[in-house]
Scaffold this active site. Structure first.
Site, PDB file in Angstrom:
ATOM      1  N   HIS A 287      16.479  95.682 113.303  1.00  0.00           N
ATOM      2  CA  HIS A 287      16.214  95.166 111.952  1.00  0.00           C
ATOM      3  C   HIS A 287      17.340  95.652 111.036  1.00  0.00           C
ATOM      4  O   HIS A 287      17.815  96.781 111.169  1.00  0.00           O
ATOM      5  CB  HIS A 287      14.858  95.695 111.472  1.00  0.00           C
ATOM      6  CG  HIS A 287      14.591  95.401 110.034  1.00  0.00           C
ATOM      7  ND1 HIS A 287      14.665  94.131 109.522  1.00  0.00           N
ATOM      8  CD2 HIS A 287      14.297  96.227 108.987  1.00  0.00           C
ATOM      9  CE1 HIS A 287      14.400  94.180 108.218  1.00  0.00           C
ATOM     10  NE2 HIS A 287      14.174  95.438 107.873  1.00  0.00           N
TER      11      HIS A 287
ATOM     12  N   ASN B  13      18.993  92.528 103.838  1.00  0.00           N
ATOM     13  CA  ASN B  13      17.706  92.627 104.533  1.00  0.00           C
ATOM     14  C   ASN B  13      16.909  91.356 104.259  1.00  0.00           C
ATOM     15  O   ASN B  13      16.427  91.150 103.146  1.00  0.00           O
ATOM     16  CB  ASN B  13      16.971  93.871 104.013  1.00  0.00           C
ATOM     17  CG  ASN B  13      15.639  94.104 104.691  1.00  0.00           C
ATOM     18  OD1 ASN B  13      15.157  93.251 105.440  1.00  0.00           O
ATOM     19  ND2 ASN B  13      15.038  95.241 104.421  1.00  0.00           N
TER      20      ASN B  13
ATOM     21  N   CYS C 161       8.943  93.689 107.771  1.00  0.00           N
ATOM     22  CA  CYS C 161      10.206  93.697 108.524  1.00  0.00           C
ATOM     23  C   CYS C 161       9.989  93.719 110.032  1.00  0.00           C
ATOM     24  O   CYS C 161      10.914  93.461 110.798  1.00  0.00           O
ATOM     25  CB  CYS C 161      11.046  94.892 108.107  1.00  0.00           C
ATOM     26  SG  CYS C 161      11.430  94.827 106.360  1.00  0.00           S
TER      27      CYS C 161
HETATM   28  O1  UT7 Z   1      13.187  96.969 105.430  1.00  0.00           O
HETATM   29  C1  UT7 Z   1      12.085  97.584 104.859  1.00  0.00           C
HETATM   30  C2  UT7 Z   1      12.181  99.051 104.992  1.00  0.00           C
HETATM   31  N1  UT7 Z   1      13.105  99.562 104.021  1.00  0.00           N
HETATM   32  C3  UT7 Z   1      14.065 100.392 104.396  1.00  0.00           C
HETATM   33  O2  UT7 Z   1      14.250 100.672 105.541  1.00  0.00           O
HETATM   34  C4  UT7 Z   1      14.890 101.003 103.282  1.00  0.00           C
HETATM   35  C5  UT7 Z   1      15.023 102.492 103.480  1.00  0.00           C
HETATM   36  N2  UT7 Z   1      15.712 103.153 102.385  1.00  0.00           N
HETATM   37  C6  UT7 Z   1      17.048 102.995 102.204  1.00  0.00           C
HETATM   38  O3  UT7 Z   1      17.710 102.253 102.891  1.00  0.00           O
HETATM   39  C7  UT7 Z   1      17.681 103.848 101.125  1.00  0.00           C
HETATM   40  O4  UT7 Z   1      16.793 104.841 100.707  1.00  0.00           O
HETATM   41  C8  UT7 Z   1      18.154 103.048  99.880  1.00  0.00           C
HETATM   42  C9  UT7 Z   1      19.319 102.154 100.271  1.00  0.00           C
HETATM   43  C10 UT7 Z   1      17.009 102.216  99.341  1.00  0.00           C
HETATM   44  C11 UT7 Z   1      18.662 104.011  98.799  1.00  0.00           C
HETATM   45  O5  UT7 Z   1      19.673 104.850  99.323  1.00  0.00           O
HETATM   46  P1  UT7 Z   1      19.586 106.427  99.181  1.00  0.00           P
HETATM   47  O6  UT7 Z   1      20.784 106.969  99.834  1.00  0.00           O
HETATM   48  O7  UT7 Z   1      18.260 106.873  99.705  1.00  0.00           O
HETATM   49  O8  UT7 Z   1      19.703 106.610  97.630  1.00  0.00           O
HETATM   50  P2  UT7 Z   1      18.692 107.349  96.632  1.00  0.00           P
HETATM   51  O9  UT7 Z   1      17.496 106.509  96.395  1.00  0.00           O
HETATM   52  O10 UT7 Z   1      18.503 108.757  97.084  1.00  0.00           O
HETATM   53  O11 UT7 Z   1      19.567 107.392  95.311  1.00  0.00           O
HETATM   54  C12 UT7 Z   1      20.747 108.197  95.218  1.00  0.00           C
HETATM   55  C13 UT7 Z   1      21.352 107.991  93.848  1.00  0.00           C
HETATM   56  C14 UT7 Z   1      20.345 108.106  92.714  1.00  0.00           C
HETATM   57  O12 UT7 Z   1      21.005 108.665  91.602  1.00  0.00           O
HETATM   58  P3  UT7 Z   1      20.820 110.242  91.261  1.00  0.00           P
HETATM   59  O13 UT7 Z   1      19.351 110.425  91.047  1.00  0.00           O
HETATM   60  O14 UT7 Z   1      21.336 110.960  92.473  1.00  0.00           O
HETATM   61  O15 UT7 Z   1      21.669 110.400  90.052  1.00  0.00           O
HETATM   62  C15 UT7 Z   1      20.028 106.680  92.375  1.00  0.00           C
HETATM   63  O16 UT7 Z   1      19.626 106.492  91.047  1.00  0.00           O
HETATM   64  O17 UT7 Z   1      21.892 106.664  93.768  1.00  0.00           O
HETATM   65  C16 UT7 Z   1      21.354 106.004  92.611  1.00  0.00           C
HETATM   66  N3  UT7 Z   1      21.250 104.596  92.926  1.00  0.00           N
HETATM   67  C17 UT7 Z   1      22.271 103.736  92.755  1.00  0.00           C
HETATM   68  N4  UT7 Z   1      23.511 103.895  92.293  1.00  0.00           N
HETATM   69  C18 UT7 Z   1      24.316 102.825  92.265  1.00  0.00           C
HETATM   70  C19 UT7 Z   1      20.186 103.930  93.446  1.00  0.00           C
HETATM   71  N5  UT7 Z   1      20.503 102.628  93.614  1.00  0.00           N
HETATM   72  C20 UT7 Z   1      21.781 102.487  93.186  1.00  0.00           C
HETATM   73  C21 UT7 Z   1      22.652 101.390  93.119  1.00  0.00           C
HETATM   74  N6  UT7 Z   1      23.907 101.604  92.647  1.00  0.00           N
HETATM   75  N7  UT7 Z   1      22.304 100.152  93.522  1.00  0.00           N
END
Ligand code: UT7
Length: 336
Positions: free
Chosen positions: A256, A286, A116
């Site tokens: 980004h 992204n 990225c």
């Molecule tokens: O560009 C390269 C570098 N990458 C980045 O900068 C990405 C950085 N990370 C992020 O942007 C975020 O961490 C994500 C968007 C990838 C995820 O968001 P988050 O707020 O960190 O969510 P999480 O992984 O903590 O998940 C929260 C909950 C989980 O459920 P439980 O365990 O709380 O029941 C996940 O299973 O959301 C669930 N979840 C979803 N639910 C609905 C994860 N993905 C989804 C989804 N739809 N697509």
């Protein structure tokens, strides 16, 4: 002797037609428009459909459009750099394939893999060539066909990514314009949180790697988020301080586009009002190396000569950084 700086003198981008919406995704995996908008800020992303099409096809469109728009003959290009993590194939370089397809015959070309942050690493590399005085026309194309490494059964990654290409022409100037400063970082210990498990020399492709879905993006989202939000904001603030820039001096932050929450945190850390932050994550997701040129292209007509701009990124590697540039031309609005 006058100092030679490297200035962006033209920009063009290309995105495929197909729009993968949150509604369509919610029929493929257990997700919703509400979750994706709240946690990331994406409505839809573009996907390159069609057999035999890869990153070079996206890149060719952006580069051809750039050559036409800037009235540049392909023969005059000295160097083409392609920032990508989704090359057409392991070798030859996608840069060579783009040059061939765009009829760029007199340039040397190479790929640069900084995920990225690829556009930032590429821009600084291009600037270094220009500043030597030997190179007069360098093209940098940031391109990724992220759909080729995205698992559309994994809800934690498939809403995030899209396909796009953005290309810039970089030329020398003796005006006080162009790339003014850069801070770039890499920390390979971050690889455990974000990588592609197989297909490289450590784990070549096999039936087992395909069955285990190891040719798709692996990301520990929360960990990457923590590193991204801190490092992108810090590096953007650091380049401002180092160049004695106050928030009111800055015309635009071009971040980004990985997550709207990371973008907002960076803008806040820099003391910028939201209207000075370029955002188009909602429409494209992204697109890895293409996010920054895609933003610049969409906002091109709002940029003025002399505008002080900060580009900032964080991504796989980990890689991160910021570039301070002064925009080098006024908008070429159509004359009526
Ligand atoms: O560009 C390269 C570098 N990458 C980045 O900068 C990405 C950085 N990370 C992020 O942007 C975020 O961490 C994500 C968007 C990838 C995820 O968001 P988050 O707020 O960190 O969510 P999480 O992984 O903590 O998940 C929260 C909950 C989980 O459920 P439980 O365990 O709380 O029941 C996940 O299973 O959301 C669930 N979840 C979803 N639910 C609905 C994860 N993905 C989804 C989804 N739809 N697509």
């Amino acid at each position: 002797m006058e100092k030679i700086r490297a200035a962006i003198t033209g920009i063009h981008a290309w995105v495929p037609e197909y729009r993968l919406t949150n509604l369509e995704l919610s029929k493929m995996v257990d997700t919703s428009d509400e979750w994706i908008m709240q946690r990331v800020g994406i409505k839809e992303r573009r996907i390159l459909k069609g057999e035999g099409l890869g990153s070079s096809d996206l890149g060719e469109k952006a580069v051809r459009g750039l050559l036409e728009k800037t009235n540049t003959s392909p023969e005059d290009v000295d160097l083409l750099i392609c920032a990508t993590i989704t090359p057409d194939m392991a070798f030859p370089a996608t840069a060579n394939i783009i040059s061939d397809k765009a009829e760029i015959k007199n340039a040397f070309s190479f790929d640069l893999g900084a995920a990225c942050s690829g556009f930032l690493f590429g821009l600084q590399t291009a600037a270094a060539y220009i500043e030597t005085g030997r190179y007069r026309k360098v093209i940098l194309v940031g391109v990724d066909k992220m759909s080729s490494i995205t698992d559309y059964t994994d809800r934690t990654t498939c809403p995030l990514f899209g396909d796009a290409a953005g290309a810039v022409l970089i030329e020398p100037t003796t005006e006080d314009m162009g790339v003014m400063d850069h801070i770039l970082h890499a920390d390979g210990s971050g690889r455990k949180f974000l990588h592609l498990k197989a297909g490289g020399s450590v784990k070549p492709a096999s039936h087992e790697t395909v069955d285990a879905k190891e040719h798709f993006i692996y990301q520990e989202g929360q960990s990457v988020f923590k590193f991204a939000v801190v490092n992108m904001a810090n590096v953007a603030a650091e380049i401002m301080e180092r160049n004695n820039l106050k928030s009111e001096d800055i015309a635009w932050l071009v971040p980004h586009q990985a997550n709207l929450r990371i973008i907002d945190a960076t803008g806040r850390r820099m003391g910028l009002p939201p209207e000075k932050v370029m955002i188009n994550i909602e429409n494209y997701g992204n697109t890895t190396a293409a996010t920054i040129p895609l933003c610049l292209w969409e906002y091109e007509n709002r940029l003025k000569k002399g505008d002080k701009i900060i580009l900032a990124a964080f991504g796989g590697g980990f890689t991160w950084g910021a570039i301070y540039l002064k925009w080098a031309y006024d908008p070429q609005l159509p004359t009526t």
